[in-house]
Design a protein around this motif. Structure first.
Motif, short mmCIF file in Angstrom:
data_model
loop_
_atom_site.label_atom_id
_atom_site.label_comp_id
_atom_site.label_asym_id
_atom_site.label_seq_id
_atom_site.Cartn_x
_atom_site.Cartn_y
_atom_site.Cartn_z
N SER A 23 3.52 49.26 -25.06
CA SER A 23 2.32 48.96 -24.28
C SER A 23 1.09 49.66 -24.88
O SER A 23 0.02 49.06 -25.03
CB SER A 23 2.52 49.37 -22.82
OG SER A 23 1.35 49.15 -22.08
N SER A 45 -8.07 41.67 -18.92
CA SER A 45 -7.04 41.13 -18.02
C SER A 45 -7.68 40.46 -16.80
O SER A 45 -7.23 39.40 -16.35
CB SER A 45 -6.03 42.21 -17.62
OG SER A 45 -6.65 43.23 -16.89
N GLN A 116 -6.87 37.04 -29.01
CA GLN A 116 -5.46 36.82 -28.70
C GLN A 116 -4.70 36.30 -29.91
O GLN A 116 -3.62 36.77 -30.23
CB GLN A 116 -5.33 35.83 -27.53
CG GLN A 116 -3.90 35.50 -27.16
CD GLN A 116 -3.13 36.70 -26.65
OE1 GLN A 116 -3.70 37.64 -26.12
NE2 GLN A 116 -1.84 36.67 -26.83
N GLU A 120 -1.53 38.17 -31.74
CA GLU A 120 -0.25 37.48 -31.92
C GLU A 120 0.16 37.50 -33.39
O GLU A 120 1.33 37.74 -33.71
CB GLU A 120 -0.33 36.04 -31.40
CG GLU A 120 -0.37 35.96 -29.89
CD GLU A 120 -0.52 34.54 -29.37
OE1 GLU A 120 -0.46 33.57 -30.17
OE2 GLU A 120 -0.70 34.40 -28.14
N THR A 123 1.60 40.87 -34.54
CA THR A 123 2.95 41.22 -34.07
C THR A 123 4.02 40.82 -35.08
O THR A 123 5.09 41.41 -35.10
CB THR A 123 3.30 40.53 -32.73
OG1 THR A 123 3.42 39.12 -32.93
CG2 THR A 123 2.30 40.88 -31.65
N LEU A 130 7.63 35.40 -29.33
CA LEU A 130 6.63 35.94 -28.41
C LEU A 130 6.87 35.45 -26.99
O LEU A 130 6.85 36.23 -26.04
CB LEU A 130 5.21 35.55 -28.85
CG LEU A 130 4.63 36.34 -30.01
CD1 LEU A 130 3.38 35.64 -30.54
CD2 LEU A 130 4.33 37.76 -29.61
N ALA A 131 7.14 34.16 -26.84
CA ALA A 131 7.38 33.58 -25.51
C ALA A 131 8.64 34.16 -24.89
O ALA A 131 8.67 34.49 -23.69
CB ALA A 131 7.46 32.07 -25.60
N ARG A 134 7.93 37.84 -23.87
CA ARG A 134 7.08 37.83 -22.67
C ARG A 134 7.88 37.47 -21.43
O ARG A 134 7.80 38.15 -20.41
CB ARG A 134 5.93 36.84 -22.87
CG ARG A 134 4.98 36.75 -21.67
CD ARG A 134 4.24 35.44 -21.61
NE ARG A 134 5.17 34.33 -21.53
CZ ARG A 134 5.07 33.21 -22.25
NH1 ARG A 134 4.07 33.05 -23.10
NH2 ARG A 134 5.95 32.25 -22.11
N ASP A 135 8.68 36.41 -21.53
CA ASP A 135 9.46 35.97 -20.37
C ASP A 135 10.49 37.02 -19.96
O ASP A 135 10.68 37.28 -18.77
CB ASP A 135 10.15 34.64 -20.67
CG ASP A 135 9.17 33.48 -20.84
OD1 ASP A 135 7.97 33.65 -20.51
OD2 ASP A 135 9.61 32.41 -21.32
N GLN A 138 8.60 39.79 -18.20
CA GLN A 138 8.17 39.37 -16.86
C GLN A 138 9.34 39.39 -15.88
O GLN A 138 9.17 39.82 -14.73
CB GLN A 138 7.51 37.98 -16.91
CG GLN A 138 6.14 38.02 -17.54
CD GLN A 138 5.53 36.65 -17.74
OE1 GLN A 138 6.20 35.62 -17.67
NE2 GLN A 138 4.23 36.63 -17.99
#
Length: 156
Positions: A23, A45, A116, A120, A123, A130-131, A134-135, A138
Motif C-alpha cells: 500500500s 480517491s 492510472q 498500471e 506494476t 491486476l483485475a 484487485r478482486d 476486495q
C-alpha cells in the motif's frame, strides 16, 4: 499461532506487513504523478467516486471510501478551495450534504486516467493479473470488515 506453509512469525512472514508495504509503495508511486495533477492520493480517491457518480452525499462518499465525515470534511474543504468540487446542503433535508463535481473537477479526469495508466504500467502486471489481485484484495477486505474479532482471554 502456528506457522502456515511459506510464512513465519517475522515481519516478512506477515500478510498484514506485505499489504502495508504494498500500500505504501503504491501510494508512493501515485504521489509524484498526482502532484502534477494537483491532487493528493486521498483527494484522488474522492475524485474517483465523483467522476463515477457526478454528485454524491457525504454519507455515500464515506461508505464507498470507508472513511468518516471527520476525515472527509478537511479533504473536501481543500478540494472545494481548489475549485474542483462544491458542497451544498440539500434544501429538502439540511442534514444531508451533497458533493458535486465542478467543470474544473470534471476536466481533471482525463489527466487522472493517464496517471492510472502509468501506475498500471509500472506494476508490470497484465490487465488480468491486476483485475485478479484487485478482486482478491476486495474480497479479503470485505471478509475482514465483516469479521467480529474478540480478544482471547489472557487467563490460561
Amino acid at each position: 499461532m502456528a506457522d502456515t506453509p511459506g510464512s513465519s512469525f517475522t515481519v516478512e512472514g506477515q500478510l498484514c506487513f506485505a499489504l502495508h508495504s504494498a500500500s505504501r509503495a503504491m501510494t508512493g508511486c501515485y504521489r509524484p504523478l498526482l502532484e502534477a495533477v494537483g491532487l493528493t492520493y486521498s483527494q484522488y480517491s474522492v475524485m474517483l467516486v465523483l467522476w463515477e457518480h457526478g454528485t454524491v452525499t457525504l454519507g455515500r462518499l464515506g461508505e464507498q471510501l470507508y472513511l468518516d465525515s471527520g476525515t472527509l470534511s478537511p479533504l473536501l474543504k481543500r478540494l472545494e478551495a481548489q475549485g474542483v468540487v462544491t458542497r451544498r446542503r440539500r434544501l429538502d433535508d439540511e442534514r444531508i450534504v451533497e458533493i458535486r463535481l465542478t467543470t474544473v473537477g470534471a476536466e481533471l479526469e482525463a489527466k487522472a486516467q493517464a496517471v492510472q495508466g502509468r501506475v498500471e504500467e509500472v506494476t508490470g502486471l497484465t490487465a488480468l493479473e491486476l483485475a485478479t489481485l484487485r478482486d482478491d484484495l476486495q474480497r479479503l477486505a470485505a471478509r475482514l470488515r465483516a469479521a467480529e474479532i474478540e480478544p482471547e482471554s489472557a487467563a490460561g
